[in-house]
Design an enzyme around this catalytic site. Structure first.
Site, PDB file in Angstrom:
ATOM      1  N   VAL A  69      29.796   7.471  43.974  1.00  0.00           N
ATOM      2  CA  VAL A  69      28.799   7.593  44.828  1.00  0.00           C
ATOM      3  C   VAL A  69      28.671   9.059  44.788  1.00  0.00           C
ATOM      4  O   VAL A  69      27.380   9.881  45.049  1.00  0.00           O
ATOM      5  CB  VAL A  69      28.839   7.382  46.169  1.00  0.00           C
ATOM      6  CG1 VAL A  69      27.872   7.758  47.271  1.00  0.00           C
ATOM      7  CG2 VAL A  69      29.031   5.595  46.115  1.00  0.00           C
TER       8      VAL A  69
ATOM      9  N   HIS B 119      35.822  11.945  48.407  1.00  0.00           N
ATOM     10  CA  HIS B 119      35.816  10.919  47.196  1.00  0.00           C
ATOM     11  C   HIS B 119      35.283   9.800  47.737  1.00  0.00           C
ATOM     12  O   HIS B 119      35.485   8.854  48.470  1.00  0.00           O
ATOM     13  CB  HIS B 119      37.333  10.578  47.009  1.00  0.00           C
ATOM     14  CG  HIS B 119      37.582   9.762  45.589  1.00  0.00           C
ATOM     15  ND1 HIS B 119      38.034   9.862  44.646  1.00  0.00           N
ATOM     16  CD2 HIS B 119      37.304   8.409  45.801  1.00  0.00           C
ATOM     17  CE1 HIS B 119      38.130   8.861  43.876  1.00  0.00           C
ATOM     18  NE2 HIS B 119      37.655   7.722  44.551  1.00  0.00           N
TER      19      HIS B 119
ATOM     20  N   ASP C  97      48.754   7.437  44.340  1.00  0.00           N
ATOM     21  CA  ASP C  97      47.590   7.901  45.198  1.00  0.00           C
ATOM     22  C   ASP C  97      48.038   8.368  46.317  1.00  0.00           C
ATOM     23  O   ASP C  97      47.329   9.357  46.912  1.00  0.00           O
ATOM     24  CB  ASP C  97      46.798   6.455  45.638  1.00  0.00           C
ATOM     25  CG  ASP C  97      45.725   6.386  44.772  1.00  0.00           C
ATOM     26  OD1 ASP C  97      45.801   6.228  43.726  1.00  0.00           O
ATOM     27  OD2 ASP C  97      44.327   6.181  45.270  1.00  0.00           O
TER      28      ASP C  97
HETATM   29  N1  LIG Z   1      23.705   6.401  40.010  1.00  0.00           N
HETATM   30  C1  LIG Z   1      24.235   6.175  41.087  1.00  0.00           C
HETATM   31  N2  LIG Z   1      23.907   6.285  42.259  1.00  0.00           N
HETATM   32  C2  LIG Z   1      24.320   5.669  43.426  1.00  0.00           C
HETATM   33  N3  LIG Z   1      25.594   5.014  43.432  1.00  0.00           N
HETATM   34  C3  LIG Z   1      26.321   5.149  42.306  1.00  0.00           C
HETATM   35  C4  LIG Z   1      25.713   5.481  40.966  1.00  0.00           C
HETATM   36  N4  LIG Z   1      26.540   5.030  40.029  1.00  0.00           N
HETATM   37  C5  LIG Z   1      27.585   4.495  40.689  1.00  0.00           C
HETATM   38  N5  LIG Z   1      27.438   4.579  42.198  1.00  0.00           N
HETATM   39  C6  LIG Z   1      28.183   3.943  43.291  1.00  0.00           C
HETATM   40  O1  LIG Z   1      29.632   4.455  42.706  1.00  0.00           O
HETATM   41  C7  LIG Z   1      30.458   3.001  42.891  1.00  0.00           C
HETATM   42  C8  LIG Z   1      31.552   3.047  42.102  1.00  0.00           C
HETATM   43  O2  LIG Z   1      32.206   4.331  42.259  1.00  0.00           O
HETATM   44  P1  LIG Z   1      33.851   4.477  41.331  1.00  0.00           P
HETATM   45  O3  LIG Z   1      34.223   5.713  41.779  1.00  0.00           O
HETATM   46  O4  LIG Z   1      33.332   4.159  39.857  1.00  0.00           O
HETATM   47  O5  LIG Z   1      34.464   3.166  41.933  1.00  0.00           O
HETATM   48  P2  LIG Z   1      35.996   2.925  41.988  1.00  0.00           P
HETATM   49  O6  LIG Z   1      36.409   3.220  43.579  1.00  0.00           O
HETATM   50  O7  LIG Z   1      36.010   1.471  41.847  1.00  0.00           O
HETATM   51  O8  LIG Z   1      36.769   3.600  40.941  1.00  0.00           O
HETATM   52  C9  LIG Z   1      29.365   2.026  42.715  1.00  0.00           C
HETATM   53  O9  LIG Z   1      29.870   0.827  43.404  1.00  0.00           O
HETATM   54  C10 LIG Z   1      27.966   2.717  43.211  1.00  0.00           C
HETATM   55  O10 LIG Z   1      28.065   2.292  44.781  1.00  0.00           O
HETATM   56  C1  LIG Z   2      42.902   3.621  47.427  1.00  0.00           C
HETATM   57  C2  LIG Z   2      41.293   2.952  47.101  1.00  0.00           C
HETATM   58  O1  LIG Z   2      40.449   2.609  47.787  1.00  0.00           O
HETATM   59  O2  LIG Z   2      40.844   3.135  45.600  1.00  0.00           O
HETATM   60  P1  LIG Z   2      39.521   2.544  45.007  1.00  0.00           P
HETATM   61  O3  LIG Z   2      38.615   3.780  45.200  1.00  0.00           O
HETATM   62  O4  LIG Z   2      39.929   2.788  43.437  1.00  0.00           O
HETATM   63  O5  LIG Z   2      39.274   1.080  45.535  1.00  0.00           O
HETATM   64 MG   LIG Z   3      38.223   5.008  42.561  1.00  0.00          MG
END
Ligand SMILES: Nc1ncnc2c1ncn2[C@@H]1O[C@H](COP(=O)(O)OP(=O)(O)O)[C@@H](O)[C@H]1O
Ligand SMILES: CC(=O)OP(=O)(O)O
Ligand SMILES: [Mg+2]
Length: 615
Positions: free
Chosen positions: A284, A161, A101
């Site tokens: 999000v 992001h 990352d």
């Molecule tokens: N339809 C939606 N509307 C608003 N927020 C969402 C929606 N779908 C997912 N999320 C948000 O996105 C988060 C997950 O983001 P993601 O990028 O998948 O996470 P990670 O960082 O674990 O890879 C969830 O915890 C939620 O807060």
């Molecule tokens: C670096 C980091 O915060 O990763 P994630 O969004 O997957 O928790």
């Molecule tokens: Mg992520």
């Protein structure tokens, strides 16, 4: 190879068990790992410190260093390492590559990565800003430039992001110059369970006044803060639901989250001296329209104007959410860290080229056509872009299960019945043929029978209604390889069209979230209106090229059925790509396909370089 998505939820104790589950899923659904053995395994590793700035072949020493860096990424590196160890045990004969990352942020200038503390102490303990989510920030900024047809080197970009972890990066000419996460993925924006920025003196205060130990503070800031700390839940969907019913804690959490986004946007625009493109990505960023709207609402002074309808549209793929008048283009760009890791893994290993043996059936073509220099590309829908047959099967089953139960018909309806009596027949003929197999006589009725009528036509019309309802309630996921190709072609500005015999094409495209990629759709409804002869006659594909304004001799058609391949060949297409979903490579070639593939994904530039070298 991938032609469907399977979902299976179960609780899995650890990474080793997870790989076993994954193997079982491949064995159950294909593609077979024996026929298509993995050639390398790419791993996301969050913290690479200052040591790792490129994809790195993993050995015992690299594992040890990832372990050492775990103190700086306690939520991430230990899990990354557990995944690496389990994967190396299962896939022990292929290279494993770590993609960090932090790597993309190695270009931060000293002014951006240096904390203003005792310089010698900071140097001794490598206390500096590293930045995270780099794989995503890089992928999104490159995708945005390609989508806009702009030169990455000339663009000033912000990428938000916003997932569970959240960070924003300022990217100048493709290089990361400022990013909100720091020594660890705790600094910066408000996150699901992490605080982001906080006065460090607050920790001193909590330690002195509330007896918090170092471990208590670590847990507080990483796991009990952010949205969870403010409103008791970390998922933005729950926060938005709370806001909608006027809940105070959720509303404050939303406001704090957005306030921070605006502050960073303003600061980073100032650092860049202006901005050309702003992109939102991750859970999000891709899904929460209210967050995007609120974050950008005060930035009119910087030339940012959001179009509310575009912002709220539910579309897949890269899309613009700013107005046409906005000086700055604001985009939603779905991130694909896995794809980017796979690409970097391929770059990072010599031995990870695809196996040169042709796949079973010999359907990997000798030289793959270049889609990106065609005048236009026209796709069949059912079987090429979407697995529509599954939705039809579900609809038939719902209707027949009900009829069979109410009329005590035995034996019960099964998928075998579908293939024996229904598949490939006109709708009403299918109903009649199935009922006849159970010695049940029902009057034919007429085509305008109400779907509740107990006639052959009524039952057939009920199936149509069930099909539409299933599309609406469950949607339909496009084949991943096809979606990737369509997105890439669209981003490259190649005119795209759909040529389908189905009368439901518009509904299917909308349910799959891919309608906006296509400038023209020639479907069963158009065919009836314009009196076009059905495939295999040339009419349909000829009409597609005319509507798109392209010359078939410089265009490409994509089909999974022999009748469709024949139609495209008769219409004079330069290249007819057959996608073999069961029709058979030889049959597709005999019908007029110039190339046959198992999955459209192999036609992407990244995949092409590798396969053409080994062909
Ligand atoms: N339809 C939606 N509307 C608003 N927020 C969402 C929606 N779908 C997912 N999320 C948000 O996105 C988060 C997950 O983001 P993601 O990028 O998948 O996470 P990670 O960082 O674990 O890879 C969830 O915890 C939620 O807060
Ligand atoms: C670096 C980091 O915060 O990763 P994630 O969004 O997957 O928790
Ligand atoms: Mg992520």
């Amino acid at each position: 190879m991938l032609d469907a998505t399977y979902r299976d939820e179960q609780s899995i104790p650890d990474h080793a068990a997870a790989f076993e589950v994954m193997r079982a899923q491949f064995a159950a659904h294909g593609p077979s790992l024996e026929a298509h053995p993995p050639v390398a395994v790419g791993h996301r590793v969050v913290h690479g410190g200052a040591r790792f700035y490129a994809p790195t072949l993993i050995d015992a020493d690299v594992e040890r260093q990832i372990d050492e860096l775990a103190v700086l990424a306690p939520l991430h590196n230990p899990a990354n390492l557990a995944g690496i160890r389990a994967a190396r045990a299962v896939f022990d004969s292929v290279p494993h590559v770590a993609v960090f990352d932090t790597a993309f942020h190695q270009t931060l200038p000293p002014a951006a990565y240096t904390y203003a503390i005792d310089a010698a102490l900071a140097a001794e303990h490598r206390v500096r800003r590293y930045g995270f989510h780099g794989t995503s920030h890089q992928y999104v900024s490159e995708t945005a430039a390609r989508f806009l047809g702009r030169d990455l080197g000339t663009l000033r970009q912000l990428v938000f992001h916003l997932g569970n972890g959240a960070s924003v990066t300022a990217i100048d000419g493709g290089r990361s110059v400022e990013t909100s996460m720091g020594l660890t993925p705790l600094e910066g924006l408000v996150m699901g369970t992490r605080s982001g920025d906080i006065d460090p003196a607050a920790l001193v205060h909590l330690s002195r006044r509330a007896g918090y130990t170092i471990d208590d503070l670590d847990a507080l800031l990483n796991t009990r803060s952010g949205l969870a700390g403010l409103a008791g839940r970390s998922d933005m969907r729950d926060i938005l639901a709370g806001v909608a019913v006027g809940e105070e804690a959720a509303t404050l959490a939303f406001d704090v989250y957005v306030h921070r986004l605006r502050a960073y946007a303003g600061a980073y625009i100032a650092q860049l001296g202006g901005v050309d493109v702003v992109s939102f990505t991750a859970g999000v960023g891709e899904n929460a329209a209210p967050v995007r709207a609120a974050a950008m609402a005060t930035l009119g002074f910087a030339g940012i104007e959001i179009d509310p309808a575009r912002n709220e549209a539910k579309e897949r793929g890269v899309r613009v959410i700013s107005t046409d008048a906005s000086a700055v283009t604001v985009l939603v760009v779905p991130t694909d860290e896995e794809l980017q890791i796979a690409r970097q893994t391929a770059d990072g290993t010599e031995r990870c080229r695809p196996d040169p043996r042709p796949s079973p059936g010999g359907s990997v073509p000798d030289a793959l056509p270049d889609l990106f220099h065609a005048d236009g590309v026209l796709f069949d829908l059912d079987g090429v872009l979407t697995p529509t047959a599954e939705v039809h099967m579900r609809a038939w089953k719902a209707v027949f299960d009900d009829v069979f139960a109410r009329w005590d018909i035995t034996p019960p309806y099964t998928d075998e019945d579908y293939f024996a009596y229904v598949d490939g027949k006109k709708r009403y003929d299918g109903v009649a043929s199935l009922l006849r197999s159970r010695n049940v006589e029902v009057p034919w009725g007429s085509v305008d029978d109400d779907p509740s009528a107990e006639t052959i036509c009524g039952i057939g019309n009920r199936k149509n209604a069930a099909f539409a309802a299933s599309l609406r309630s469950q949607g339909i996921a496009p084949f991943p390889g096809s979606l990737a190709v369509v997105e890439a072609l669209h981003a490259a500005g190649i005119p795209l069209g759909v040529v389908s015999s189905s009368k439901n094409a518009e509904e299917v495209l909308a349910a799959a979230g891919i309608r906006s990629f296509f400038r023209v759709v020639i479907d069963g409804v158009v065919a009836e209106r314009e009196h076009l002869a059905s495939k295999p006659a040339a009419d349909m594909f000829a009409a597609g090229a005319t509507a798109l304004g392209v010359d078939p001799a410089r265009s490409i058609a994509v089909e999974d059925a022999t009748s469709g391949a024949a139609s495209a060949a008769a219409a004079g297409y330069a290249v007819v790509i057959g996608v073999d979903r069961g029709a058979g490579a030889d049959a597709l070639r005999a019908a007029g396909a110039t190339h046959v593939v198992d999955d459209l994904g192999v036609l992407l530039p990244a995949a092409r370089t590798d396969t053409s070298e080994t062909a």
